[in-house]
Motif scaffolding. Structure first.
Motif, PDB file in Angstrom:
ATOM      1  N   MET A 171       0.830  -1.197   0.000  1.00  0.00           N
ATOM      2  CA  MET A 171       0.000   0.000   0.000  1.00  0.00           C
ATOM      3  C   MET A 171       0.870   1.255   0.000  1.00  0.00           C
ATOM      4  O   MET A 171       0.605   2.219  -0.738  1.00  0.00           O
ATOM      5  N   ALA A 172       1.923   1.256   0.826  1.00  0.00           N
ATOM      6  CA  ALA A 172       2.839   2.401   0.857  1.00  0.00           C
ATOM      7  C   ALA A 172       3.519   2.593  -0.489  1.00  0.00           C
ATOM      8  O   ALA A 172       3.690   3.720  -0.966  1.00  0.00           O
ATOM      9  N   LEU A 173       3.894   1.501  -1.136  1.00  0.00           N
ATOM     10  CA  LEU A 173       4.531   1.560  -2.456  1.00  0.00           C
ATOM     11  C   LEU A 173       3.567   2.111  -3.503  1.00  0.00           C
ATOM     12  O   LEU A 173       3.935   2.949  -4.335  1.00  0.00           O
ATOM     13  N   VAL A 174       2.333   1.668  -3.450  1.00  0.00           N
ATOM     14  CA  VAL A 174       1.313   2.123  -4.406  1.00  0.00           C
ATOM     15  C   VAL A 174       1.039   3.612  -4.224  1.00  0.00           C
ATOM     16  O   VAL A 174       0.979   4.375  -5.206  1.00  0.00           O
ATOM     17  N   LEU A 175       0.866   4.050  -2.980  1.00  0.00           N
ATOM     18  CA  LEU A 175       0.542   5.458  -2.722  1.00  0.00           C
ATOM     19  C   LEU A 175       1.692   6.370  -3.105  1.00  0.00           C
ATOM     20  O   LEU A 175       1.482   7.534  -3.476  1.00  0.00           O
ATOM     21  N   ARG A 176       2.926   5.866  -3.026  1.00  0.00           N
ATOM     22  CA  ARG A 176       4.074   6.660  -3.450  1.00  0.00           C
ATOM     23  C   ARG A 176       4.019   6.926  -4.951  1.00  0.00           C
ATOM     24  O   ARG A 176       4.329   8.019  -5.417  1.00  0.00           O
ATOM     25  N   GLY A 177       3.593   5.920  -5.712  1.00  0.00           N
ATOM     26  CA  GLY A 177       3.555   6.063  -7.163  1.00  0.00           C
ATOM     27  C   GLY A 177       2.284   6.707  -7.689  1.00  0.00           C
ATOM     28  O   GLY A 177       2.246   7.167  -8.825  1.00  0.00           O
ATOM     29  N   ALA A 178       1.228   6.733  -6.835  1.00  0.00           N
ATOM     30  CA  ALA A 178      -0.052   7.271  -7.322  1.00  0.00           C
ATOM     31  C   ALA A 178      -0.639   8.299  -6.364  1.00  0.00           C
ATOM     32  O   ALA A 178      -1.851   8.478  -6.297  1.00  0.00           O
ATOM     33  N   ALA A 179       0.238   8.994  -5.630  1.00  0.00           N
ATOM     34  CA  ALA A 179      -0.236   9.929  -4.602  1.00  0.00           C
ATOM     35  C   ALA A 179      -1.038  11.080  -5.195  1.00  0.00           C
ATOM     36  O   ALA A 179      -1.937  11.619  -4.538  1.00  0.00           O
ATOM     37  N   LEU A 225      -7.832   3.012   1.029  1.00  0.00           N
ATOM     38  CA  LEU A 225      -8.904   2.297   1.728  1.00  0.00           C
ATOM     39  C   LEU A 225      -8.847   0.796   1.421  1.00  0.00           C
ATOM     40  O   LEU A 225      -9.053  -0.031   2.326  1.00  0.00           O
ATOM     41  N   LEU A 226      -8.539   0.448   0.170  1.00  0.00           N
ATOM     42  CA  LEU A 226      -8.411  -0.961  -0.208  1.00  0.00           C
ATOM     43  C   LEU A 226      -7.289  -1.638   0.579  1.00  0.00           C
ATOM     44  O   LEU A 226      -7.452  -2.721   1.139  1.00  0.00           O
ATOM     45  N   GLY A 227      -6.126  -0.992   0.588  1.00  0.00           N
ATOM     46  CA  GLY A 227      -4.992  -1.552   1.311  1.00  0.00           C
ATOM     47  C   GLY A 227      -5.278  -1.684   2.792  1.00  0.00           C
ATOM     48  O   GLY A 227      -4.904  -2.672   3.434  1.00  0.00           O
ATOM     49  N   LEU A 228      -5.960  -0.692   3.328  1.00  0.00           N
ATOM     50  CA  LEU A 228      -6.285  -0.702   4.754  1.00  0.00           C
ATOM     51  C   LEU A 228      -7.242  -1.847   5.080  1.00  0.00           C
ATOM     52  O   LEU A 228      -7.085  -2.539   6.094  1.00  0.00           O
ATOM     53  N   PHE A 229      -8.226  -2.074   4.209  1.00  0.00           N
ATOM     54  CA  PHE A 229      -9.173  -3.163   4.452  1.00  0.00           C
ATOM     55  C   PHE A 229      -8.485  -4.518   4.289  1.00  0.00           C
ATOM     56  O   PHE A 229      -8.787  -5.460   5.024  1.00  0.00           O
ATOM     57  N   THR A 242       7.550   9.598   9.447  1.00  0.00           N
ATOM     58  CA  THR A 242       7.595   8.190   9.038  1.00  0.00           C
ATOM     59  C   THR A 242       7.450   8.126   7.526  1.00  0.00           C
ATOM     60  O   THR A 242       6.444   8.572   6.978  1.00  0.00           O
ATOM     61  N   LEU A 243       8.460   7.583   6.867  1.00  0.00           N
ATOM     62  CA  LEU A 243       8.488   7.527   5.413  1.00  0.00           C
ATOM     63  C   LEU A 243       7.776   6.277   4.907  1.00  0.00           C
ATOM     64  O   LEU A 243       7.508   5.345   5.679  1.00  0.00           O
ATOM     65  N   ASP A 244       7.489   6.250   3.601  1.00  0.00           N
ATOM     66  CA  ASP A 244       6.863   5.068   3.026  1.00  0.00           C
ATOM     67  C   ASP A 244       7.905   4.045   2.579  1.00  0.00           C
ATOM     68  O   ASP A 244       7.626   3.151   1.799  1.00  0.00           O
ATOM     69  N   PHE A 245       9.135   4.196   3.092  1.00  0.00           N
ATOM     70  CA  PHE A 245      10.183   3.196   2.919  1.00  0.00           C
ATOM     71  C   PHE A 245      10.280   2.368   4.193  1.00  0.00           C
ATOM     72  O   PHE A 245      10.012   2.877   5.288  1.00  0.00           O
ATOM     73  N   PRO A 246      10.655   1.098   4.092  1.00  0.00           N
ATOM     74  CA  PRO A 246      10.709   0.273   5.311  1.00  0.00           C
ATOM     75  C   PRO A 246      11.784   0.695   6.301  1.00  0.00           C
ATOM     76  O   PRO A 246      11.574   0.638   7.512  1.00  0.00           O
ATOM     77  N   HIS A 247      12.956   1.135   5.805  1.00  0.00           N
ATOM     78  CA  HIS A 247      14.054   1.478   6.713  1.00  0.00           C
ATOM     79  C   HIS A 247      14.768   2.729   6.217  1.00  0.00           C
ATOM     80  O   HIS A 247      14.800   3.013   5.018  1.00  0.00           O
ATOM     81  N   VAL A 248      15.319   3.484   7.156  1.00  0.00           N
ATOM     82  CA  VAL A 248      16.112   4.673   6.854  1.00  0.00           C
ATOM     83  C   VAL A 248      17.518   4.458   7.405  1.00  0.00           C
ATOM     84  O   VAL A 248      17.686   4.055   8.567  1.00  0.00           O
ATOM     85  N   GLU A 249      18.528   4.728   6.585  1.00  0.00           N
ATOM     86  CA  GLU A 249      19.914   4.591   7.027  1.00  0.00           C
ATOM     87  C   GLU A 249      20.224   5.623   8.104  1.00  0.00           C
ATOM     88  O   GLU A 249      19.702   6.743   8.091  1.00  0.00           O
TER      89      GLU A 249
END
Length: 623
Positions: A88-96, A106-110, A513-520
Motif C-alpha cells: 500500500m505504501a509503495l502504491v501510494l508513493r507512485g499514485a499519490a 482504503l483498499l490496502g487498509l481493508f 515516518t516515510l513510506d520506505f521500510p528502513h532509513v539509514e
C-alpha cells in the motif's frame, strides 16, 4: 554465484521453511477432508471427482501461489519488504497525485484489516485439526480434543513474551521433517494407486467443472484451504529475501504438498471410508501418534508465524499513523524484527479461545477461513496492478493480461466463499470491518486533532522574534515534539506561560515516518539552526524501523548540535479531547477516537525516551 552465497541462501531457505511456509504447509491436515466430508456442500467421493479435485488443487497451487505470489507479486517489493501494508505504501508513493489514491488507501487498509481475521482463524483451525488426530488414535480422546487444543494455544500465546529467537532456530529443521513426511506418506500411497498422477493434467479440473458447474463452484469454497498462507510468502519476504523463499518453495514445499494431496486422493480411490481423516490415515497405525505430535508442533509453528506477522503489521500501522501507540517489547538484541506487543497478544489469545469454543471443530471453522484469505488476495492483485502500471512502466495490454488473469481466479475463489457468510464467514468480515473502522477513525481523528491544534497555534518564527529578548534563561536543552515544525508547539507556549523562562537551547522536533521500510542512520537526522537558541530537527524513520529518539538524536552531534541526554528534557503535550456535534467526523466516531486516544500508549514509551527526562503539559482540545 559463489559457494559462500549459495551456502547463505540455503541457510535462509531453511529458516524460511519455519516462518514463511508453516501456514500453507499445514493445509493438508484439513483441506481434502473438508472438500469431501465438510458440512458445507461436500463433494461425492467418486473417481472422477477425486481426480478433478486433485487437478484443481495442483493448478491452483501453480497459478495462485507459484505464478502469482512466488514469481509475480514478490517482485513488487518496497525496498525488499513485502506484505499488504508495504505494498500500500509503495502504491501510494507512485499514485499519490491520482484521484483514486484515497480508494487505493482504503483498499490496502481493508486488506490489512482482513489479515487480523486470518491471524485469529489460522491458530484455531490449524491446532484444532492437528489435535483431532488423537480421535483417530483412539475414540477415547474425543472429549478431550477441545481442552487440549485450547491448552496448546494458550501455552503458545503465553510463551510469546520470551521471543522466538531460541525456539525459532528449531523451526526450519522441524518443518523440513514435516514436509519430508508429507511427501513420503503421499508417495507411499500414490504407489498403491498411481492413476491419480493423471490429475496433473488440467483437463480433469475442466471436466470436473463442466460435469457439475454448481457443485464445482461451491467446492471452491473448501478448495481454497489449500492456498491459505500464500499471503505469508509475500509478507515475510523481507525477513529472508526473495531468492531463499523461492528456493524453499520449489525445492521442498511444493513437491511435499502435491505428493501429500495426491496421496490422500489415492487413498480415497481405494478406501473411500478413509475420508474420516484422510491425512492421518495415510500413515500406518504405529506412526499415528508420532504424526499427531509432529502435526501439533507444525501447527504451533504455523500459528507462531501468523502471530509474529500480526505484531509486525500492527507496528507498521502505528508507524504509518493508522493505529494508536501500543507497548512494543523487543525480544532479541540482534534481530530488530523480533517484537512483542502484550496488548495485541492477549487480545488474540482471547479471540482464538472464543473461536475454538464457539465453532468446536476444524470443519466448522473452515467455513470462516476462506473469506479473509481470498479477500486479501483480491486486494493484493488490484494494488499490484497499480504497481506494474505506475512503478514498472508496463503498458495497458500486458498489465491487464497478467493482473487481470490473476484477478479472475481470485474473484472466482472469493465469490465461492461469499456464499459461506452465514455459515461462519461473517466472523472474519465482521472482525476485519471492525479493525478497518478503528484504523480509519484513528487516521482521520489524528488529522482532525492536528487541524484543531494548528488553527490555535502561533507561527514559530513569530514566537522566536517575540522571545528574542526579555525572557529569562534556564541552563540545558529542551526538546518540544510537534507534527508541524512551522507552528509553535502548545507545550512550548504552556512552558513559557508557567515557568516565565526558556532553556538555553530549544529544539523543535518533528518525527516523520516515510513510506520506505528502513532509513539509514546517516540519513535519519536533519538539523536546521534558526538562531543561537532555536533549532529545528527532523528525525526520519521507516515504517518498519523501531523508533528510538535518544539514539536517533545522538546523530545531531555530526551536524553541529551535540546533545547530552542527562541535560536534555523532552516536553510533550498531553491533550484532553472533547467531542463536538457537527464536526467533520460523526459524533460516534469522535467518541471512538477519544476513547482510543485516551487509552493509547505514551509517546515517551513508544519513542523509548527515559521517563526521568520527560515533562508533560496538558491542554484541552475541542474536536
Amino acid at each position: 554465484m559463489s559457494e559462500h552465497n549459495k551456502s547463505s541462501q540455503s541457510v535462509l531457505a531453511l529458516a524460511a521453511l519455519g516462518v514463511v511456509y508453516g501456514d500453507i504447509g499445514t493445509s493438508p491436515l484439513y483441506t481434502i477432508k473438508e472438500i469431501f466430508a465438510g458440512a458445507h456442500h461436500p463433494v461425492p467421493i467418486t473417481p472422477d471427482n477425486i481426480l478433478g479435485i486433485l487437478s484443481l488443487i495442483f493448478w491452483s497451487l501453480i497459478i495462485v501461489v507459484t505464478l502469482k505470489y512466488v514469481i509475480f507479486v514478490m517482485r513488487a517489493d518496497n525496498r525488499g519488504e513485502g506484505g499488504i501494508m508495504a505494498l500500500m505504501a509503495l502504491v501510494l508513493r507512485g499514485a499519490a497525485d491520482q484521484p483514486y489514491a484515497k480508494l487505493l488507501m482504503l483498499l490496502g487498509l481493508f486488506g490489512a484489516a482482513l489479515f487480523y481475521g486470518d491471524s485469529v482463524i489460522t491458530p484455531a483451525i490449524s491446532v484444532l485439526s492437528a489435535v483431532e488426530g488423537l480421535e483417530i488414535v483412539t475414540p477415547a480422546f474425543k472429549p478431550y480434543i477441545l481442552p487440549i487444543a485450547i491448552a496448546v494455544l494458550i501455552g503458545l500465546f503465553l510463551m510469546q513474551k520470551y521471543g522466538t529467537s531460541r525456539i525459532g532456530k528449531l523451526f526450519g529443521p522441524i518443518m523440513v521433517l514435516w514436509f519430508s513426511c508429507l511427501g513420503i506418506l503421499g508417495l507411499i500411497n500414490i504407489a498403491n494407486s498411481p492413476q491419480v498422477l493423471a490429475a496433473l493434467n488440467p483437463i480433469y479440473a475442466l471436466r470436473y467443472f463442466i460435469t457439475d458447474p454448481v457443485l464445482g463452484f461451491f467446492s471452491l469454497g473448501a478448495s481454497v484451504l489449500a492456498l491459505t498462507g500464500a499471503e505469508a510468502l509475500y509478507a515475510d519476504m523481507g525477513h529472508f529475501g526473495r531468492k531463499p523463499v523461492q528456493m524453499a518453495w520449489f525445492g521442498l514445499v511444493l513437491p511435499g504438498l502435491v505428493l501429500n494431496y495426491y496421496g490422500q486422493g489415492s487413498l480415497l480411490l481405494s478406501h473411500p471410508e478413509a475420508i474420516a481423516n484422510p491425512f492421518y490415515l495415510l500413515a500406518p497405525n504405529w506412526a499415528l501418534l508420532p504424526m499427531v505430535m509432529l502435526a501439533t508442533v507444525a501447527t504451533v509453528i504455523a500459528s507462531q508465524a501468523v502471530i509474529s506477522g500480526t505484531y509486525s503489521i500492527t507496528q507498521q500501522a502505528m508507524q504509518l499513523g493508522y493505529a494508536p501507540r501500543m507497548e512494543v517489547q523487543h525480544t532479541s538484541g540482534q534481530e530488530i524484527g523480533q517484537i512483542y506487543l502484550p496488548g495485541m497478544n492477549y487480545a488474540l489469545m482471547v479471540a482464538v479461545a472464543v473461536l475454538v469454543i464457539g465453532f468446536g471443530s476444524s470443519s466448522k471453522l473452515a467455513a470462516a477461513y476462506g473469506i479473509a484469505v481470498t479477500g486479501t488476495m483480491v486486494i493484493t492483485t488490484l494494488l499490484a496492478f497499480v504497481v506494474v502500471r505506475k512503478s514498472w512502466g508496463w503498458g495497458w495490454v500486458p498489465s491487464v493480461a497478467v493482473a487481470g488473469a490473476f484477478l479472475v481466479v481470485d474473484l472466482v475463489y472469493f465469490s465461492a466463499n461469499l456464499v459461506k457468510v452465514h455459515e461462519g464467514g461473517w466472523f472474519p468480515l465482521l472482525l476485519g470491518l471492525g479493525v478497518f473502522t478503528l484504523m480509519l477513525t484513528w487516521k482521520q481523528g489524528r488529522q482532525l486533532l492536528y487541524k484543531r491544534i494548528s488553527t490555535e497555534a502561533m507561527p514559530l518564527m513569530q514566537f522566536v522574534e517575540n522571545t528574542a529578548s526579555g525572557v529569562n534563561s534556564i541552563s540545558g536543552t529542551a526538546i518540544f515534539m510537534t507534527p508541524n515544525a512551522e507552528m509553535t508547539p502548545h507545550a512550548l507556549l504552556h512552558s513559557l506561560k508557567h515557568y516565565k523562562s526558556l532553556h538555553d537551547r530549544i529544539i523543535i522536533l518533528t518525527v516523520e515516518t516515510l513510506d520506505f521500510p528502513h532509513v539509514e542512520d546517516d540519513q535519519r537526522i536533519v538539523v536546521n539552526q534558526i538562531n543561537n537558541r532555536f533549532y529545528r530537527v527532523k528525525v526520519k524513520f521507516g515504517f518498519m524501523d523501531q523508533p528510538d529518539l535518544p539514539k536517533a538524536i545522538a546523530g545531531c552531534a555530526s551536524q553541529g548540535l551535540p546533545l547530552e541526554l542527562m541535560e536534555t528534557s523532552f516536553f510533550l503535550g498531553r491533550e484532553t479531547l472533547i467531542p463536538k456535534i457537527g464536526s467533520e467526523m460523526s459524533l460516534w466516531r469522535e467518541k471512538l477516537f477519544v476513547t482510543m486516544f485516551r487509552n493509547a500508549g505514551s509517546a515517551a514509551s513508544y519513542f523509548r525516551i527515559p521517563p526521568n527526562r520527560v515533562v508533560e503539559l496538558g491542554s484541552q482540545v475541542v474536536l
